[in-house]
Scaffold this motif. Structure first.
Motif, PDB file in Angstrom:
ATOM      1  N   ALA A 127      41.669 -22.218   0.102  1.00  0.00           N
ATOM      2  CA  ALA A 127      43.044 -22.433   0.549  1.00  0.00           C
ATOM      3  C   ALA A 127      43.812 -21.130   0.723  1.00  0.00           C
ATOM      4  O   ALA A 127      44.822 -21.092   1.441  1.00  0.00           O
ATOM      5  CB  ALA A 127      43.772 -23.347  -0.441  1.00  0.00           C
ATOM      6  N   ALA A 128      43.342 -20.066   0.080  1.00  0.00           N
ATOM      7  CA  ALA A 128      43.992 -18.755   0.204  1.00  0.00           C
ATOM      8  C   ALA A 128      43.424 -17.948   1.367  1.00  0.00           C
ATOM      9  O   ALA A 128      43.711 -16.755   1.483  1.00  0.00           O
ATOM     10  CB  ALA A 128      43.839 -17.975  -1.103  1.00  0.00           C
ATOM     11  N   ASN A 129      42.622 -18.584   2.213  1.00  0.00           N
ATOM     12  CA  ASN A 129      41.991 -17.925   3.367  1.00  0.00           C
ATOM     13  C   ASN A 129      41.084 -16.773   2.956  1.00  0.00           C
ATOM     14  O   ASN A 129      40.973 -15.759   3.645  1.00  0.00           O
ATOM     15  CB  ASN A 129      43.050 -17.441   4.364  1.00  0.00           C
ATOM     16  CG  ASN A 129      43.766 -18.598   5.046  1.00  0.00           C
ATOM     17  OD1 ASN A 129      43.122 -19.529   5.535  1.00  0.00           O
ATOM     18  ND2 ASN A 129      45.087 -18.546   5.059  1.00  0.00           N
ATOM     19  N   GLN A 130      40.421 -16.932   1.824  1.00  0.00           N
ATOM     20  CA  GLN A 130      39.357 -16.027   1.417  1.00  0.00           C
ATOM     21  C   GLN A 130      38.030 -16.645   1.861  1.00  0.00           C
ATOM     22  O   GLN A 130      37.730 -17.794   1.521  1.00  0.00           O
ATOM     23  CB  GLN A 130      39.350 -15.833  -0.105  1.00  0.00           C
ATOM     24  CG  GLN A 130      40.611 -15.211  -0.667  1.00  0.00           C
ATOM     25  CD  GLN A 130      40.617 -15.244  -2.188  1.00  0.00           C
ATOM     26  OE1 GLN A 130      40.154 -16.206  -2.807  1.00  0.00           O
ATOM     27  NE2 GLN A 130      41.137 -14.193  -2.797  1.00  0.00           N
ATOM     28  N   TYR A 131      37.264 -15.897   2.619  1.00  0.00           N
ATOM     29  CA  TYR A 131      36.016 -16.405   3.182  1.00  0.00           C
ATOM     30  C   TYR A 131      34.817 -15.861   2.433  1.00  0.00           C
ATOM     31  O   TYR A 131      34.799 -14.699   2.019  1.00  0.00           O
ATOM     32  CB  TYR A 131      35.871 -15.997   4.654  1.00  0.00           C
ATOM     33  CG  TYR A 131      36.805 -16.686   5.610  1.00  0.00           C
ATOM     34  CD1 TYR A 131      36.346 -17.657   6.496  1.00  0.00           C
ATOM     35  CD2 TYR A 131      38.157 -16.347   5.658  1.00  0.00           C
ATOM     36  CE1 TYR A 131      37.195 -18.282   7.406  1.00  0.00           C
ATOM     37  CE2 TYR A 131      39.024 -16.965   6.554  1.00  0.00           C
ATOM     38  CZ  TYR A 131      38.531 -17.930   7.424  1.00  0.00           C
ATOM     39  OH  TYR A 131      39.387 -18.536   8.306  1.00  0.00           O
TER      40      TYR A 131
ATOM     41  N   ASP B 190      38.187 -11.673   5.299  1.00  0.00           N
ATOM     42  CA  ASP B 190      39.525 -12.256   5.362  1.00  0.00           C
ATOM     43  C   ASP B 190      39.737 -13.107   6.608  1.00  0.00           C
ATOM     44  O   ASP B 190      40.839 -13.624   6.838  1.00  0.00           O
ATOM     45  CB  ASP B 190      40.597 -11.161   5.277  1.00  0.00           C
ATOM     46  CG  ASP B 190      40.551 -10.184   6.461  1.00  0.00           C
ATOM     47  OD1 ASP B 190      39.753 -10.398   7.394  1.00  0.00           O
ATOM     48  OD2 ASP B 190      41.317  -9.208   6.436  1.00  0.00           O
ATOM     49  N   GLY B 191      38.701 -13.261   7.437  1.00  0.00           N
ATOM     50  CA  GLY B 191      38.803 -14.113   8.609  1.00  0.00           C
ATOM     51  C   GLY B 191      39.453 -13.475   9.814  1.00  0.00           C
ATOM     52  O   GLY B 191      39.651 -14.151  10.836  1.00  0.00           O
ATOM     53  N   VAL B 192      39.795 -12.196   9.726  1.00  0.00           N
ATOM     54  CA  VAL B 192      40.511 -11.518  10.810  1.00  0.00           C
ATOM     55  C   VAL B 192      39.533 -10.686  11.627  1.00  0.00           C
ATOM     56  O   VAL B 192      38.796  -9.848  11.082  1.00  0.00           O
ATOM     57  CB  VAL B 192      41.627 -10.614  10.253  1.00  0.00           C
ATOM     58  CG1 VAL B 192      42.324  -9.872  11.384  1.00  0.00           C
ATOM     59  CG2 VAL B 192      42.620 -11.449   9.453  1.00  0.00           C
TER      60      VAL B 192
END
Length: 456
Positions: A356-360, A382-384
């Motif tokens: 949920a914290a956008n940690q991949y 981080d998905g970026v």
């Protein structure tokens, strides 16, 4: 005056001073009954909490608590002997557990000893796989061996897909056991062959599933593999239920058209051509599915093959589908963002999952087909696009099966965070007889291993 006395099986009836001797009625016991909840059982050397078998017993005329259940080795004691069997419980249903002594197969004779000198037996066929690293952290999900994707549904349970069938299975993450519940949506999907499910993710109460979208291992196009679909979740934990949602079967074609229109950078047309195997460096095979940071519309497709570009570079590939929600909800034509290329040390994507914290976490492995001895690793991201992933752990490669699925992602900022991974053990020789797990005759002997790893 009447008086009844019982002495050594004889009743003395005193009536008006006259003694009449009447033989006591003998108790007649029926033949004991015994049944097993499964005729086949799998274990592992050194395992913690291996599956058990319920033994149900009975005997007419007898209190079930007076019945004795035991087991003895009837074939290969080097795998499991009489002293390796434990029976617990005192009622009609007992629990039988086996501690594996060695790898292989054996038959155990399970016996119920009843009253009146009567007994009954059943045969339990037992198979034990070899010891693995960190056995205390390992659990075995039985019933299938080719686990390929997993989604946490809270309460300590996970839904697991298998790439050799379209059956979804609900497992208790904490124990080694058969699935609690299964679903097969083949008829709703309109397919008779496997979708080759390889990736999944949960948004709200909707699980998105994707097939590999690639050819089969012989390079043949099989339409069911070009399938993405949804299921709706109700309940949680052991009470989880799934209902079929919608499917879409044009995503592969649209990916090829997109890449062709952009100069064939990733070689999708060549990778999907007739005769091209999917699991090669320039093949075409999707194995990861997750949504972009903070998004419920843009999904990331993670590729096992090709590497991007295959020559030179060797970076892992993600293609964003920018309207993935509409593709599934309304059948809209897929639209794509620019490909994301990640340096995973020459490895490809086997799964991708975020919290949920956008940690991949990216589960990285080889693009090759027979890769059980090749490196595996976990990378944090981080998905970026443009941001580099960071390796968090190297994974052992000596255990049977390849690491294939991340169940969920813990808070990666916490020291000692633990993550549970699942293997695809379909090509593993679990019991030392040269038979691949996917080809075993009995589902109870098929299994995939789930293991916990601590991230440094």
């Amino acid at each position: 005056m009447n008086k009844q006395l019982g002495i050594a099986g004889i009743a003395a009836l005193v009536v008006a001073g006259t003694v009449t001797v009447v033989p006591a009625q003998a108790v007649t016991y029926g033949t004991p009954t015994i049944s097993l909840s499964a005729s086949y059982l799998s274990g592992a050397v050194g395992a913690v909490g291996d599956p058990v078998v319920n033994v149900t017993v009975g005997q007419s005329g007898a209190d079930v608590s007076a019945l004795t259940v035991s087991a003895s080795a009837s074939s290969k004691a080097s795998v499991a002997g009489t002293g390796d069997v434990t029976v617990t419980g005192a009622g009609a249903v007992r629990q039988l557990a086996v501690t594996a002594r060695g790898r292989g197969y054996t038959n155990l004779t399970v016996k119920v000893a009843g009253l009146g000198g009567k007994s009954a037996t059943k045969t339990l066929s037992y198979a034990a796989s070899a010891a693995v690293q960190n056995p205390a952290e390992a659990r075995y999900f039985t019933g299938a061996s080719d686990s390929s994707a997993a989604v946490d549904v809270d309460g300590g349970y996970t839904v697991v897909a298998d790439d050799e069938s379209n059956v979804l299975r609900l497992y208790d993450r904490s124990c080694s056991a058969a699935p609690v519940r299964t679903w097969d949506f083949s008829s709703q999907l309109g397919v008779t062959k496997e979708v080759d499910i390889e990736g999944a993710t949960l948004i709200g109460n909707t699980i998105y599933w994707t097939g590999s979208l690639g050819n089969n291992k012989d390079g043949e196009y099989k339409a069911p593999r070009n399938t993405v679909f949804t299921t709706t979740v109700t309940g949680s934990g052991s009470g989880t239920q799934l209902a079929y949602g919608r499917s879409y079967k044009k995503l592969r074609d649209e990916l090829v058209a997109w890449d062709t229109a952009n100069g064939n950078r990733y070689g999708f047309a060549a990778g999907t051509a007739a005769g091209e195997a999917p699991k090669q460096i320039d093949g075409f095979n999707v194995e990861g599915l997750e949504f972009a940071p903070g998004s419920t519309t843009t999904a990331y497709l993670g590729f096992r093959a090709p590497l991007a570009p295959a020559v030179p570079g060797g970076k892992a590939l993600i293609v964003p589908v920018t309207n993935f929600d509409k593709v599934l909800s309304s059948g809209a034509k897929a639209t794509f963002g620019a490909g994301i290329e990640l340096d995973l040390g020459g490895l490809a994507i086997r799964d991708i999952r975020k919290n949920a914290a956008n940690q991949y976490l990216i589960l990285a492995g080889s693009w090759a087909a027979d890769d059980n001895s090749d490196p595996y690793a976990l990378y944090q991201w981080d998905g970026v696009a443009g941001h580099a992933p960071v390796k968090r752990a190297d994974l052992p490669t000596t255990d049977p099966g390849g690491w294939e699925a991340v169940v969920d992602v813990p808070d990666l900022s916490v020291a000692g965070a633990r993550v549970q991974l699942i293997t695809d053990s379909g090509s593993a020789d679990l019991y030392g007889d040269g038979v691949e797990a996917k080809d075993l005759a009995h589902p109870e002997w098929k299994k995939a291993r789930a293991a916990w790893f601590t991230l440094n």
